[in-house]
Design an enzyme around this catalytic site. Structure first.
Site, mmCIF file in Angstrom:
data_model
loop_
_atom_site.group_PDB
_atom_site.id
_atom_site.type_symbol
_atom_site.label_atom_id
_atom_site.label_comp_id
_atom_site.label_asym_id
_atom_site.label_seq_id
_atom_site.Cartn_x
_atom_site.Cartn_y
_atom_site.Cartn_z
ATOM 1 C CG HIS A 16 -41.638 -9.107 12.873
ATOM 2 N ND1 HIS A 16 -41.120 -9.491 11.651
ATOM 3 C CD2 HIS A 16 -41.016 -7.941 13.189
ATOM 4 C CE1 HIS A 16 -40.196 -8.612 11.256
ATOM 5 N NE2 HIS A 16 -40.118 -7.659 12.177
ATOM 6 C CG LEU A 17 -49.006 -10.366 12.975
ATOM 7 C CD1 LEU A 17 -50.292 -10.293 12.168
ATOM 8 C CD2 LEU A 17 -49.295 -10.073 14.441
ATOM 9 C CG ASP A 71 -38.911 -4.226 14.514
ATOM 10 O OD1 ASP A 71 -39.420 -5.267 14.040
ATOM 11 O OD2 ASP A 71 -37.693 -3.998 14.506
#
Lengths: 188, 346, 466
Positions: C84-85, C329
Site C-alpha cells: 500500500h503506497l 501487505d
C-alpha cells in the site's frame, strides 16, 4: 523485629508493664474522681490491647464496667504519602458512643505526637467528647507537635535514631518493651 | 497496586485486602460524618466516554468521601469517540495533575492504553471498557457475596475470608458483558465456583478456557446440576439483541433464561439474587425476584461506594514509587518510540 | 566486512538526474566481488548495461564501482505482490516516493501498489498516474494493481480492460481491504481477466461474519472482549473462490492467508488442478494473537494475527509451496491512526523493510527454506504471478541486473523512527531481526549501497522501464 536484633535490650519486663498499667489505672480514677463517663479507645494495634487491659484493671479496682474500643487513625495520618499503602485497622466505638464522655486515648508509644494528632481528628468525626485524655505505656520524647500525655507508664529517654518496640502477650506472645539501634547512628 | 485495569490484576490476598478495606470504609459510611480527610489534595478525574450516571456517581461519591478533588469529564457523541481524543484528553488531564483517572470507555482496552501509552502518570481505574471488564463491579459483587454468604450479613464478620466453595450462577448475555468477565476472574481468584448460563449465541467462542463451568439450561443449574447455588446473578439483556438474531424474541428469552417466579421458587432458602443493573424487569428478571427478600440489588449499589473508596484509597494513599511499572501483563506497550513522527524530508 | 570503493580515475561516468531517455549505457558498471548467489558458491558479478554482464572469479573492471560482497548472499531483486503506497489520497501516510525508498531498502526491485487509494485505482487514469510516479522516483518498478469493482464498492466491475491496456499494463486486480463478496461479481471478474492474462487477488473476508471484527476469534478474544474475526470468515470465501476459479478455469490469487484451514483448502484446490496461488505476510509468519493482550494497536492487522497453530501451518505451507509467495501487505499509517484505543485504530503494519529479515528468521534459520527457496517465494513466483517481466530471473550472465545483496550474519533492532517508510506502525518494533539488506540494484544501478539509499538514486531511472 526488635527482639531479634543483637543490640536489642529490654527496658521494661512483664512485671514492670503490669505495675505501670496498674498505676495508670489508679491515676485515671483519681483524676476522674471515679469511673463515671470513662471510655477507653485504643489506637491499633497495641493500643487496643492496652485499652482492654486498662479496662480490666479499672473493673478490678472499682468493680465498674468501663467501656473500651478501638480507634483506627490510618485515614487521618499526615504521612500516608511517605509510606507504602497501609491496610486499615478496625474502629470500634463502644455502644454508648463518645458524645459527652471522658475519652481516654490509649497507645503504646508516644513519639512525634502525629498519631495522636490524627486520633484527635478521627475522634472529632465520631462525636464530641466532654474531655479527651491521653494514656501511653511509654513516652520516648522527640515531640514534633504540641501534644503531651496525661498518663505515662514509663518515661524513656531515647536517641532519635533508636527504635522502641512494645511487645504484648495478645499480639506478640509475651510482654516487654525493648530498645534497639541508635547507638551507632543506625537510622533503621 | 498502581492501576486497576482487570480483575486479573488482583491475586487472592490482594482481593481480600480490598474487601477488608471496603468493610472499614462501609463502617465509616454508617457515621454521621461520612467524610474522611484521607485523599485531601489528590485529584480524581472521572473520564466517562460512555453514559453511566450510576457508575460515575458511585465513583464521585467514593472520591468525595475521601476528600479528593473530583473533576468529571463526560465526553459523549460520535466526534469525541474518535481515537485521538482519548490521547488528547489524557494529555489534558495529565497537565491538570490528575492523580487518578477513572475511565469508562466503549472500546475494550482503552484503560490499558491510558495506563501504558505514556499519556498520563496517574493511576488508572477501569470503570468499564466496552465488552471487556468492569473490575470494581466484580469487587462490589464479591463484597456483597462475602457479607451474605460468609459473614452472615454481619458487617465486618467476614474480614479476612475469601469465597472458597461458594457457588455463583451468572446468567444472561455473557458475550457482551464486562461484568461477567470480571466476575469470573475475581470470583475464581477468591475460590468460588462460577457457572455461566446463557443461550449458546450469547456465550463467546473460547469461553471453554475460562475458569468456570457453562450451561445452556438455567432450570438444570438452579436444580443443582453443578451443586446447590448460593447466589444467582442475572445479567442485563438488551432487547435489541434479538435484531441481531442472538435470540428469536424477548418472550422466548425470558421463558428460557429469565428469573421468573417459578424459578425463584426453585432456589434454596439461603440463595441470594443479584443484578448489576440497570434491570430489564420482565425480561431477564421478574419484579418478584428483583424485589424479593433475597435480592441484594439495592445493597449492591451502596456497597459500590465502599468498594470504590477502598480501591481509590489503595491506589492513591501510599507513596508513589516512580520505579514501579504498570501492572499490565502481557505484551509490549505502545508508547513513545512508536509514536514519533517521521522526519519528512524529501 | 563489506564496503564500496570508488576505483574511478576521475573520468568515471556517474549516473545522475541528467540521464536522458534511452541513455541506458551511461550507467556506471558495478563489480560485485565474492558474493554467493542464492547462498551457493562465491563468485564475482559484473553488472553493466542493466544486465549481469559476466560472472566468474577474480574479475577486474576499470572504472567500475566495486562492491566487496564477501559473506553476502545475492538474491534476485524482491518482488512484492501486496504494497500500500497510499498515493494518491493519503500522502500523510506514505507516498510513492517514500514507499519506494522503503522498498529499495528492503531489497525490493518491484512492488505492486494496491488499488485502495483515494481516488481508487479503478480507471486507466489513476493507474497510469501511480505508474508514472513510480517511474519518476525510479527506485523500484511500481506496478499498479487495479480495482476489481468501481470504487471498491463491490457492485460493478471496474474497467479492467482499460487498465490492462494502459501504460501501466495492469495484470493484478484486487479490491484489497475489502472482499469481493458477491459471488457473481467474483465469477465475472475471474472470467473477464482471462482476456489479458490477468489475475484476481482476493481479500478473503466474509463481510457479515466480520462486522466490526477486531481480532482473531478464540480464547483470547473471549477474554479481551474484542469482537472476533473467525477463521471461518476467511476460509469460507477461499473455499467459494477456488470452486469458482476451477469452474471458470481462471487464475485466483489469495491475499494474506492466515489460517490453517485456509491452507488446507488451497492445498486441496491445487491438488484438483485449480489455478490458485496464495501469499502470506511476514507478520502472519511470525506473530500470534497473543500480542493483542497488550491492546497496542501496532498489532492490529487485517486479517488478524492468529494462533500459534495457524502460524505453524502457514510456515509449513510456505515451505512446501502450498503458499506460493511472501507478500508484505505493507500498510503504513500516520501516528494518530495507531496512537489511540484498539477499536479506533487503523489495521495494518508496515513491512517492506522488515520482510526479508522476518523470512530469514522464521524460514531460513528454522531450516524450512534455503536461500534459493527464499528467492523463489519472494522474487520468482511473485514476478510470475504479477507478470512482471525482467524480475525474478536467474542470477546469470545476460539476465537483467535486478539484485539484492543480503548480509545474513547481521542482526538489527527494529526502530520505527529509523525506517524509511513514513508509517510509524511496525508490528516488529523493538524486535531484533537477522539479516540486513546491504545493496539493491535495479537494472544494474545501485538503489541501495552499504544499507543506505544510494546517492542520487531517486529519479535516476526515469528513462527505464521493464
Amino acid at each position: 523485629m526488635a527482639e531479634t536484633r543483637p543490640d536489642a535490650r529490654t527496658v521494661l519486663d512483664a512485671g514492670e508493664i503490669r505495675r505501670a498499667l496498674t498505676r495508670v489505672a489508679h491515676e485515671l480514677l483519681e483524676h476522674n474522681k471515679g469511673p463515671r463517663d470513662l471510655v477507653l479507645l485504643g489506637i491499633p494495634t497495641r493500643g487496643v490491647a492496652l485499652a482492654r487491659r486498662l479496662a480490666a484493671r479499672l473493673a478490678e479496682i472499682e468493680d465498674a464496667e468501663v467501656p473500651s474500643g478501638s480507634l483506627d487513625v490510618t485515614m487521618y495520618r499526615d504521612d500516608l504519602r511517605r509510606h507504602p499503602t497501609r491496610s486499615l485497622g478496625v474502629t470500634e466505638v463502644p455502644p454508648g458512643g463518645v458524645d459527652d464522655k471522658v475519652v481516654v486515648l490509649v497507645d503504646d508509644v508516644l513519639f512525634s505526637g502525629r498519631t495522636i494528632r490524627a486520633a484527635l481528628d478521627a475522634l472529632s468525626d465520631l462525636g464530641r467528647p466532654r474531655v479527651v485524655r491521653l494514656a501511653v505505656l511509654v513516652d520516648r520524647g522527640h515531640r514534633e507537635l504540641p501534644i503531651r500525655a496525661d498518663h505515662v507508664g514509663k518515661n524513656l529517654p531515647t536517641s532519635h535514631a533508636e527504635r522502641v518496640k512494645v511487645l504484648l502477650e495478645e499480639t506478640d506472645g509475651s510482654d516487654a518493651v525493648v530498645i534497639a539501634g541508635g547507638r551507632s547512628g543506625d537510622p533503621t | 497496586m498502581r492501576h486497576l485495569l482487570s480483575a486479573a490484576d488482583l491475586g487472592r490476598d490482594q482481593a481480600v485486602q480490598v474487601l477488608d478495606v471496603a468493610e472499614q470504609m462501609a463502617a465509616t459510611q454508617q457515621r454521621e460524618i461520612k467524610k474522611l480527610p484521607t485523599l485531601r489534595g489528590r485529584t480524581v478525574v472521572n473520564l466517562f466516554f460512555e453514559d453511566s450516571t450510576r457508575t460515575r456517581i458511585s465513583f464521585e461519591a467514593a472520591a468525595k468521601r475521601l476528600s479528593a478533588d473530583v473533576i468529571n469529564f463526560t465526553a459523549r457523541g460520535s466526534s469525541v469517540s474518535k481515537g485521538e481524543s482519548l490521547k488528547d484528553t489524557a494529555l489534558t488531564l495529565e497537565a491538570m495533575g490528575a492523580d487518578a483517572v477513572v475511565v469508562r470507555h466503549h472500546a475494550p482496552g482503552a484503560p490499558h492504553r491510558l495506563a501504558t501509552a505514556g499519556w498520563t502518570r496517574g493511576s488508572v481505574v477501569n470503570a468499564g471498557d466496552g465488552t471487556h471488564e468492569h473490575p470494581t463491579q466484580a469487587l462490589l459483587d464479591a463484597f456483597t457475596l462475602r457479607r451474605h454468604l460468609v459473614g452472615g450479613t454481619v458487617p465486618g464478620a467476614a474480614t479476612g475470608a475469601d469465597l472458597a466453595g461458594q457457588r455463583v450462577v451468572i446468567a444472561g448475555d455473557v458475550l457482551h458483558s464486562r461484568v461477567a468477565r470480571s466476575n469470573v476472574l475475581l470470583l475464581h481468584t477468591l475460590g468460588a465456583h462460577v457457572v455461566l448460563v446463557a443461550p449458546p449465541t450469547l456465550l463467546p467462542v473460547g469461553v471453554e478456557a475460562w475458569p468456570c463451568a457453562t450451561s445452556y439450561d438455567l432450570d438444570a443449574v438452579l436444580e443443582g446440576a453443578f451443586g446447590e447455588p448460593d447466589a444467582v446473578m442475572m445479567l442485563r439483556v438488551q432487547r435489541e439483541r434479538q435484531n441481531a438474531a442472538f435470540f428469536p424474541s424477548a418472550r422466548e428469552y425470558s421463558r428460557r433464561y429469565g428469573l421468573d417466579v417459578r424459578r425463584l421458587g426453585m432456589l434454596p432458602r439461603h440463595t441470594i439474587v443479584m443484578h448489576p443493573g440497570p434491570m430489564n424487569r420482565g425480561l431477564e428478571i421478574s419484579a418478584a425476584a428483583a424485589d424479593s427478600a433475597r435480592s441484594t440489588i439495592v445493597e449492591q449499589v451502596s456497597n459500590g461506594v465502599a468498594v470504590r473508596m477502598a480501591v481509590l484509597y489503595l491506589l492513591l494513599s501510599g507513596r508513589k514509587d516512580p520505579a514501579t511499572g504498570p501492572v499490565v501483563t502481557g505484551g509490549r506497550t505502545g508508547g513513545a518510540d512508536g509514536a514519533t513522527r517521521k522526519d519528512r524530508r524529501r | 566486512m563489506t564496503g564500496t570503493h570508488d576505483t574511478s580515475t576521475g573520468t568515471g561516468v556517474r549516473t545522475g538526474r541528467g540521464t536522458t531517455p534511452g541513455d541506458g549505457g551511461s550507467t556506471r558498471p558495478v563489480l560485485v566481488r565474492g558474493v554467493r548467489p542464492l547462498g551457493g558458491d562465491a563468485t564475482d558479478l559484473l553488472l553493466a548495461d542493466g544486465i549481469v554482464a559476466e560472472t566468474g572469479r577474480g574479475m577486474t573492471a576499470d572504472g567500475a564501482l566495486v562492491v566487496d560482497a564477501d559473506g553476502l548472499v545475492a538474491l534476485p531483486g524482491l518482488v512484492d505482490l501486496h504494497t500500500h503506497l497510499r498515493e494518491p489520497g493519503r500522502e500523510d501516510a506514505e507516498t510513492v516516493e517514500s514507499g519506494s525508498r522503503a522498498a529499495a531498502l528492503g531489497g525490493f526491485t518491484a512492488v505492486h501498489a494496491m488499488a485502495n487509494t483515494d481516488p481508487v485505482a479503478d480507471t486507466a487514469g489513476v493507474v497510469e498516474q501511480v505508474w508514472r510516479m513510480g517511474r519518476r522516483t525510479g527506485l523500484v518498478d511500481v506496478r499498479p494493481v487495479g480495482a476489481v469493482t468501481v470504487g471498491l464498492r463491490g457492485e460493478q466491475l471496474a474497467e479492467l480492460g482499460a487498465m490492462a491496456d494502459s501504460a501501466a499494463a495492469v495484470r493484478v486486480f484486487s479490491d484489497d481491504g475489502l472482499c469481493v463478496s458477491d459471488a457473481v461479481l467474483m465469477r465475472r471478474a475471474l472470467e473477464y481477466v482471462k482476456a489479458f492474462d490477468g489475475v484476481v487477488a482476493q481479500h478473503s473476508q466474509e463481510p457479515r461474519l466480520t462486522e466490526a471484527a477486531q481480532m482473531h476469534e478464540g480464547e483470547l478474544s473471549a477474554v479481551l472482549g474484542l469482537r472476533g474475526w473467525p477463521a471461518a470468515a476467511e476460509e469460507a470465501i477461499i473455499a467459494r473462490d477456488v470452486l469458482i476459479a476451477g469452474h471458470v478455469d481462471s487464475h485466483l490469487h489469495v491475499c494474506h492467508v492466515s489460517t490453517a484451514g485456509s491452507v488446507e483448502i488451497i492445498r486441496w484446490a491445487k491438488s484438483r488442478g485449480v489455478r490458485v496461488t496464495a501469499e502470506v505476510t511476514p507478520h502472519h509468519l511470525l506473530l500470534t494473537h497473543e500480542e493483542v493482550a497488550s491492546f497496542d494497536p501496532v498489532f492490529k492487522v487485517n486479517p488478524p494475527l492468529r494462533t500459534p497453530e495457524d502460524v505453524a501451518a502457514v510456515r509449513e505451507a510456505l515451505a512446501d509451496g502450498t503458499i506460493d509467495v511472501v507478500a508484505t501487505d505493507h500498510a503504513p499509517h500516520p501516528a494518530e491512526d495507531k496512537d489511540c484505543e484498539w477499536d479506533a485504530a487503523a489495521a495494518g503494519t508496515t513491512g517492506l523493510e522488515t520482510a526479508l529479515s522476518v523470512v530469514q528468521q522464521v524460514m531460513v534459520e528454522t531450516g524450512l527454506l534455503d536461500w534459493a527457496g527464499v528467492a523463489e517465494r519472494m522474487s520468482v513466483r511473485p514476478a510470475g504471478i504479477g507478470r512482471v517481466a525482467g524480475h525474478g530471473r536467474p542470477i546469470a550472465a545476460g539476465e537483467p541486473a535486478n539484485l539484492v545483496l543480503v548480509d545474513p550474519a547481521a542482526r538489527w533492532r527494529v526502530d520505527p523512527g529509523a525506517l524509511a517508510t513514513w508509517g510509524c506502525n511496525t508490528a516488529f518494533q523493538g524486535s531484533t531481526l537477522p539479516g540486513r539488506v546491504v545493496a539493491t540494484f535495479l537494472r544494474g544501478r545501485p538503489t541501495v549501497l552499504d544499507g543506505e539509499l544510494a546517492e542520487d538514486a531517486v529519479g535516476a531511472d526515469t528513462a527505464r522501464s521493464w
